[in-house]
Design a protein around this motif. Structure first.
Motif: not given
Length: 211
Positions: A147-151, A165-171, A193-201
């Motif tokens: 459900p999020t952008g994922l790099v 997609g956005t927001p992007v989570v970078t692993v 894992v870096d990115g918006d806290e809600a997106a990470i969760a």
């Protein structure tokens, strides 16, 4: 010369043998007997293995897997060690490497990391590069439903986009750890894992990672 797939195959067989048939794994609902049966069916029963991808074949896959799981555990281990039947395409080195290197690596870790005292393996750079090559080719398949952008990013900065997609989570992590994350083993992967806290969760709780 030994290949990565052969090495991981033998390691998986040894771990399954040592753990015994009722040990936990990272595969939800599976103990080691179930995992062993899955590996054997995938290689030896293509008429049923397609159920992993095709819903129409799923009942057949469940039935055939249950039949193999009922066999003596030692027989399952031996079938894994000896490999696919003589005329199977998996007998071809190129097919074996392409199809089984990641499969056996992930399932080996499924057994190892289900134990409370597990520790990361020391993997050589050549094997890490081989895993990264496979991850690059399958990243979008692994992340297609998240459900999020994922790099996915290696420590040296190389990246693979698993989902736009956005927001992007970078692993970030070694290829071996990124594979575990990408195959839905988020809780057992040694990554940052870096990115918006809600997106990470949201991503952490997602059941959509993997094939």
């Amino acid at each position: 010369m030994s290949t990565f797939a052969k090495r991981e195959r033998l390691l998986l067989a040894d771990l399954l043998e040592t753990a015994g048939p009722e040990a936990p794994t990272l595969c939800e609902g599976w103990v080691t007997r179930d995992l062993a049966a899955h590996v054997v069916v995938r290689e030896r029963r293509p008429d049923a293995a397609g159920g992993a991808l095709l819903k129409q074949l799923a009942p057949r896959l469940e039935r055939v897997t249950a039949e193999f799981a009922a066999k003596p555990y030692e027989e399952l281990i031996q079938l894994i060690r000896t490999g696919p039947p003589r005329f199977s395409p998996f007998q071809l080195k190129q097919v074996d490497e392409a199809a089984n290197t990641v499969e056996f690596y992930v399932h080996t870790e499924d057994v190892r990391r289900a134990q409370p005292d597990w520790a990361p393996r020391e993997l050589d750079p050549v094997f890490q590069d081989a895993l990264w090559s496979r991850l690059e080719r399958t990243a979008r398949l692994l992340g297609r439903g998240v459900p999020t952008g994922l790099v996915l990013r290696r420590p040296d900065g190389q990246t693979a986009v698993a989902h736009r997609g956005t927001p992007v989570v970078t692993v970030t992590g070694e290829p071996s750890e990124l594979l575990m994350f990408g195959f839905g083993r988020q809780n057992a992967a040694k990554v940052a894992v870096d990115g918006d806290e809600a997106a990470i969760a949201t991503l952490h709780d997602s059941k959509q990672l993997g094939i």
